[in-house]
Design a protein around this motif. Structure first.
Motif, PDB file in Angstrom:
ATOM      1  N   GLY A 166       0.795  -1.214   0.000  1.00 25.64           N
ATOM      2  CA  GLY A 166       0.000   0.000   0.000  1.00 25.64           C
ATOM      3  C   GLY A 166       0.831   1.270   0.000  1.00 25.64           C
ATOM      4  O   GLY A 166       2.066   1.222  -0.049  1.00 25.64           O
ATOM      5  N   SER A 167       0.137   2.401   0.069  1.00 24.22           N
ATOM      6  CA  SER A 167       0.788   3.712   0.017  1.00 24.22           C
ATOM      7  C   SER A 167       0.284   4.614   1.133  1.00 24.22           C
ATOM      8  O   SER A 167      -0.848   4.463   1.606  1.00 24.22           O
TER       9      SER A 167
ATOM     10  N   ARG B 180       0.934   8.993   2.383  1.00 23.06           N
ATOM     11  CA  ARG B 180       1.595  10.277   2.143  1.00 23.06           C
ATOM     12  C   ARG B 180       1.677  11.021   3.463  1.00 23.06           C
ATOM     13  O   ARG B 180       0.651  11.373   4.050  1.00 23.06           O
TER      14      ARG B 180
ATOM     15  N   ARG C  22      11.118   3.655  -3.789  1.00 22.23           N
ATOM     16  CA  ARG C  22       9.724   3.519  -3.355  1.00 22.23           C
ATOM     17  C   ARG C  22       9.141   4.800  -2.765  1.00 22.23           C
ATOM     18  O   ARG C  22       7.917   4.980  -2.752  1.00 22.23           O
ATOM     19  N   PHE C  23       9.989   5.677  -2.257  1.00 21.50           N
ATOM     20  CA  PHE C  23       9.525   6.895  -1.590  1.00 21.50           C
ATOM     21  C   PHE C  23       9.960   8.123  -2.381  1.00 21.50           C
ATOM     22  O   PHE C  23      11.001   8.102  -3.049  1.00 21.50           O
ATOM     23  N   THR C  24       9.180   9.202  -2.234  1.00 19.03           N
ATOM     24  CA  THR C  24       9.523  10.473  -2.867  1.00 19.03           C
ATOM     25  C   THR C  24       9.334  11.596  -1.864  1.00 19.03           C
ATOM     26  O   THR C  24       8.243  11.759  -1.312  1.00 19.03           O
TER      27      THR C  24
ATOM     28  N   GLN D 294       5.927  10.820   0.021  1.00 19.83           N
ATOM     29  CA  GLN D 294       5.046   9.860  -0.626  1.00 19.83           C
ATOM     30  C   GLN D 294       5.694   8.489  -0.527  1.00 19.83           C
ATOM     31  O   GLN D 294       6.812   8.300  -1.004  1.00 19.83           O
TER      32      GLN D 294
ATOM     33  N   ASP E  95       5.287   4.514  -1.376  1.00 22.13           N
ATOM     34  CA  ASP E  95       4.616   3.488  -2.161  1.00 22.13           C
ATOM     35  C   ASP E  95       5.273   2.128  -1.928  1.00 22.13           C
ATOM     36  O   ASP E  95       6.385   2.054  -1.413  1.00 22.13           O
ATOM     37  N   SER E  96       4.578   1.078  -2.315  1.00 20.60           N
ATOM     38  CA  SER E  96       5.106  -0.289  -2.171  1.00 20.60           C
ATOM     39  C   SER E  96       5.615  -0.536  -0.755  1.00 20.60           C
ATOM     40  O   SER E  96       6.713  -1.059  -0.557  1.00 20.60           O
TER      41      SER E  96
END
Length: 124
Positions: free
Chosen positions: A16-17, A19, A65-67, A80, A82-83
């Motif tokens: 899942g994700s 933020r 995976r992250f931003t 953010q 993700d994964s």
């Protein structure tokens, strides 16, 4: 001193994700900002940082995976994610370092102002 307030944590399933957001009490245009995390029984580790001009650096475990991003007009930092994996379960902290350097390094001792953290829990 900068006051930082994190939000956006929660519980998600693996893959899942989420933020995360971090709002600063002052204009942070002249600050490098970072995200860190700490799991029970483990040392705090650097997730990512972003310099005042936007250059970024990530911990090796992030692997794309992250931003991390920032909105200087809103004095808000984002992460953010993700994964997500169960190993990402931790308390996530936002931190600030007054710096006009071109680069940043996600090393906790370099950051002087910290938020209270937001919990991220990833279940398998």
């Amino acid at each position: 001193q900068v006051q930082l307030v994190e939000s956006g944590g929660g519980s998600v399933q693996s893959g899942g994700s989420l933020r995360l957001s971090c709002t600063a009490s002052i204009s942070f245009n002249s600050y490098s900002m970072g995200w860190f995390r700490q799991a029970p029984g483990k040392e705090r580790e650097g997730v990512a940082c972003i310099a005042h001009a936007g250059n970024t650096r990530y911990g090796e475990f992030v692997k794309g995976r992250f931003t991390i991003s920032r909105d200087n007009a809103k004095n808000t930092l984002y992460l953010q994610m993700d994964s997500l994996k169960p190993d990402d379960t931790a308390m996530y902290y936002c931190a600030a370092r007054r710096s006009d350097a071109y680069l940043c390094f996600p090393e906790a001792p370099m950051f002087g102002d910290w938020g209270q953290g937001t919990q991220v829990t990833v279940s398998s």
